[in-house]
Design a protein around this motif. Structure first.
Motif, PDB file in Angstrom:
ATOM      1  N   THR A  77       0.785  -1.313   0.059  1.00 40.27           N
ATOM      2  CA  THR A  77       0.064   0.100  -0.057  1.00 40.27           C
ATOM      3  C   THR A  77       0.892   1.223   0.161  1.00 40.27           C
ATOM      4  OG1 THR A  77      -1.477  -1.191   1.192  1.00 40.27           O
ATOM      5  CG2 THR A  77      -1.903   1.081   1.120  1.00 40.27           C
ATOM      6  N   ARG A 126       2.246   0.225   3.896  1.00 41.77           N
ATOM      7  CA  ARG A 126       2.176  -1.110   4.240  1.00 41.77           C
ATOM      8  C   ARG A 126       2.704  -2.178   3.210  1.00 41.77           C
ATOM      9  NH1 ARG A 126      -1.829  -5.229   3.519  1.00 41.77           N
ATOM     10  NH2 ARG A 126      -2.356  -6.690   5.053  1.00 41.77           N
ATOM     11  N   HIS A 128       2.749  -6.639   2.755  1.00 40.98           N
ATOM     12  CA  HIS A 128       2.247  -7.744   3.210  1.00 40.98           C
ATOM     13  C   HIS A 128       2.847  -8.732   2.144  1.00 40.98           C
ATOM     14  CE1 HIS A 128      -0.297 -10.974   5.072  1.00 40.98           C
ATOM     15  NE2 HIS A 128      -0.366 -11.372   3.805  1.00 40.98           N
TER      16      HIS A 128
END
Length: 231
Positions: A77, A126, A128
């Protein structure tokens, strides 16, 4: 650039030249460029979005292999000026992992914003997954003989003389932990029930899932030699 500087000098009255530094034109251009850059990075509308970044393993020594499945893409993100964000889709940006100093065992790599080469002005919000775990093993090669398994009996009055395989062995390369305990490969059972003559059959090997991933589908030619019993 020099022509631009001279043109700007001509636009300024000569009586003001003495009050300005000698490099005032270059300073003015630098200021204008800084203002333009500020507008491009700060003044433009900002957007938040999600992008997928591929993971690339580089410089893995030839005698080592990664044995586990790991996430091939990172979900990232980001936030930044709309122009920069839109431009990322035309660039090849990846998360490169250098394994030049890798050793057999478990290796955990942290994914932080600095590990992905985004251009200036892009902020990472972010990532992940936050970590990637790799299981690394030594790469081993060995030659495995093939054994033909049979079922049934030839026709009455006939007997099985020999089984000839082509190839008789297969070279296999894979993680040491997976192939070190394997000493031979077997075919699926070959039914010779009621045979009264020699035949050649193409027979697949009996492989578990791990060997299937290493070798793929493998078949061998089996010559089944049958002859009549001596009376």
């Amino acid at each position: 650039m020099e022509k631009m500087v001279e043109q700007i000098k001509k636009l300024v009255a000569i009586k003001f030249i003495g009050y300005w530094p000698n490099d005032w034109v270059l300073r003015l251009l630098a200021l204008l460029f800084a203002v333009f850059l500020w507008y491009f990075v700060v003044g433009e509308d900002k957007v938040d979005t999600h992008i997928l970044i591929p993971v690339e393993l580089v410089n893995l020594p030839r005698d080592l292999v990664v044995t586990n499945q790991f996430k091939q893409q990172l979900e990232v993100t980001i936030s930044g000026p709309r122009g920069l964000v839109d431009g990322l889709r035309r660039r090849h940006i990846s998360r490169s992992i250098n394994l030049s100093e890798a050793q057999p065992g478990i290796t955990t790599i942290r994914n932080d914003p600095k590990s992905i080469p985004f251009p200036r002005g892009i902020k990472v919000l972010r990532i992940h997954p936050a970590h990637i775990t790799l299981l690394i093993d030594r790469l081993k090669e060995k030659s495995l003989p093939i054994q033909a398994d049979i079922s049934g009996q030839p026709a009455v009055g006939y007997e099985l003389i020999d089984l000839q395989l082509e190839p008789a062995a297969i070279n296999i390369s894979g993680p040491e932990v997976k192939i070190s305990g394997i000493e031979l490969l077997r075919t699926i059972p070959i039914d010779i029930s009621n045979l009264n003559a020699s035949v050649v059959r193409r027979v697949p090997l009996l492989l578990d899932q791990e060997l299937l991933e290493l070798l793929g589908e493998v078949t061998v030619n089996v010559t089944i030699i049958i002859r009549e019993k001596n009376r």
